[in-house]
Design an enzyme around this catalytic site. Structure first.
Site, PDB file in Angstrom:
ATOM      1  N   LYS A 204       0.876  -1.249  -0.220  1.00  0.00           N
ATOM      2  CA  LYS A 204       0.185   0.074  -0.210  1.00  0.00           C
ATOM      3  C   LYS A 204       0.776   1.442  -0.176  1.00  0.00           C
ATOM      4  O   LYS A 204       1.601   1.464   0.930  1.00  0.00           O
ATOM      5  CB  LYS A 204      -0.955   0.188   1.161  1.00  0.00           C
ATOM      6  CG  LYS A 204      -2.191   1.169   1.751  1.00  0.00           C
ATOM      7  CD  LYS A 204      -2.805   1.389   2.390  1.00  0.00           C
ATOM      8  CE  LYS A 204      -3.529   2.094   2.955  1.00  0.00           C
ATOM      9  NZ  LYS A 204      -4.628   1.824   3.676  1.00  0.00           N
ATOM     10  N   LYS A 261      -2.050  -1.103  -3.892  1.00  0.00           N
ATOM     11  CA  LYS A 261      -3.117  -0.172  -4.230  1.00  0.00           C
ATOM     12  C   LYS A 261      -2.406   1.366  -4.075  1.00  0.00           C
ATOM     13  O   LYS A 261      -1.001   1.358  -3.321  1.00  0.00           O
ATOM     14  CB  LYS A 261      -3.967  -0.074  -2.686  1.00  0.00           C
ATOM     15  CG  LYS A 261      -4.840   0.860  -2.133  1.00  0.00           C
ATOM     16  CD  LYS A 261      -5.530   0.777  -1.048  1.00  0.00           C
ATOM     17  CE  LYS A 261      -6.202   1.431  -0.279  1.00  0.00           C
ATOM     18  NZ  LYS A 261      -6.677   1.771   0.948  1.00  0.00           N
TER      19      LYS A 261
END
Ligand code: PBG
Length: 336
Positions: A204, A261
């Site tokens: 992330k 992400k």
């Protein structure tokens, strides 16, 4: 005149693009409703769905409307939802106590959805940002200058067990604390939830494109605006090898699905992760990616339906097996 000019070519790739039939026969990537996971926001009370200014078409639902939305998604073939609570500011504090409340909004939402739409795979975020006044994913260190890793992990473990007890199929730690996947796995197993899976936000990045989401859950106030931003736990967008370090760790610690992400700006990372693991790979087309497409479409500069499709096709082509996207329902409708 053009006819006089003949190239002596053996290979003419355009032959297979000549008709719609041929084009469909050689199509390599196909989007299906089952590819998508719909992120949904839930609020307490009985109010009408609340639109989110920076995310056109996305609503915060009360639990009753949330259940209706899940039913509609199931009917359209979308197999999973990722639920995010939006708490009233008065329930937030420095350490996110509301996250461990036995009657937390998210737990009531999970129970309601699993009861009404049992076939729906329900995923919940494991992180403290909807619960803390400062909007960080964990509790702050004693000097208030950073997020305390190990203390945060201890809280996340308790949170994961509560969510498992409420019936989630997958918990999704989105906090990026070190060691949290292994600890959450152990905590779930110790509490008897060996069947509850972990969708790890393994990779992330510290992205500027989370802005609209932070409006949606009301965590925007501090996060990213003070000296202390999420850079001490989320990955530097400049780093590729470090993404693979995170992948290895989460895999070794017991992640069932690994996620990258954001998605669209990180297609190279999705591909590398796909090539480096045999686990299913998820990618999150985040709020800013969604907002960008809508904004350009509203200005009349891009075609919404075509850009939506192409953006998701690219993510799947890069190697994502599953895509979290705010377009999930629109896509399932468009693919009918
Ligand atoms: C926080 C969390 C974020 C998102 C999902 N969980 C944002 C953040 O890290 O601040 C972003 C999703 C999106 O932008 O659509 N735990």
């Amino acid at each position: 005149m053009a006819d006089h000019f003949k190239l002596d070519l053996t290979q003419r790739p355009r032959r297979l693009r000549r008709t719609a039939s041929l084009r469909s026969m050689v199509e390599e990537t196909v989007l299906r409703p089952q590819d998508f996971i719909a992120p949904l926001f839930v609020v307490d009370g009985k109010g009408a769905p609340e639109p989110i200014r920076s995310m056109p078409g996305v609503m915060r639902f009360n639990i009753i409307d949330l259940v209706k939305e899940c039913r509609a998604l199931a009917k359209l073939g979308v197999p999973a939802v990722a639920l995010f609570p939006k708490l009233d500011a008065k329930f937030k504090d420095e350490v996110g106590r509301a996250a461990l409340h036995e009657d937390a909004l998210i737990l009531r939402a999970v129970r309601a959805v699993k009861k009404a739409v049992p076939q729906m795979t329900v995923i919940t975020d494991i992180a403290l940002d909807p619960y803390t006044t400062h909007g960080h994913d964990g509790v702050l260190s004693a000097d208030g200058l950073d997020v305390a890793n190990d203390h945060t992990v201890a809280i996340l473990c308790q949170m994961a067990v509560l969510h498992a007890r409420a019936g989630v199929d997958l918990v999704a730690p989105s906090d990026m604390m070190d060691g949290r996947i292994g600890e959450i796995r152990r905590a779930l197993d110790a509490a008897g939830f060996t069947g509850t899976g972990i969708l790890a936000y393994a990779v992330k990045f510290n992205s500027a494109y989370y802005g609209p989401f932070r409006d949606a859950v009301g965590s925007a106030k501090a996060a990213g605006t003070k000296l202390l931003n999420k850079a001490t736990y989320q990955l530097n967008p400049a780093n590729r090898r470090e993404a693979l370090v995170e992948l290895r760790l989460d895999e070794a610690e017991g992640a069932d699905i690994v996620m990258v992400k954001p998605a669209g700006l990180y297609l190279d990372i999705i591909r590398e992760v796909r090539d480096a693991t045999h686990k299913p790979v998820a990618a999150y087309q985040i709020s800013g990616e969604y907002a960008q497409i809508h904004a350009a479409a509203q200005l009349g500069w891009l075609d919404l339906a075509r850009c939506r499709h192409e953006s998701l096709l690219a993510i799947k082509r890069a190697g994502a097996d599953l895509i979290l996207t705010y377009f999930a329902k629109d896509m399932a409708l468009a693919l009918r």
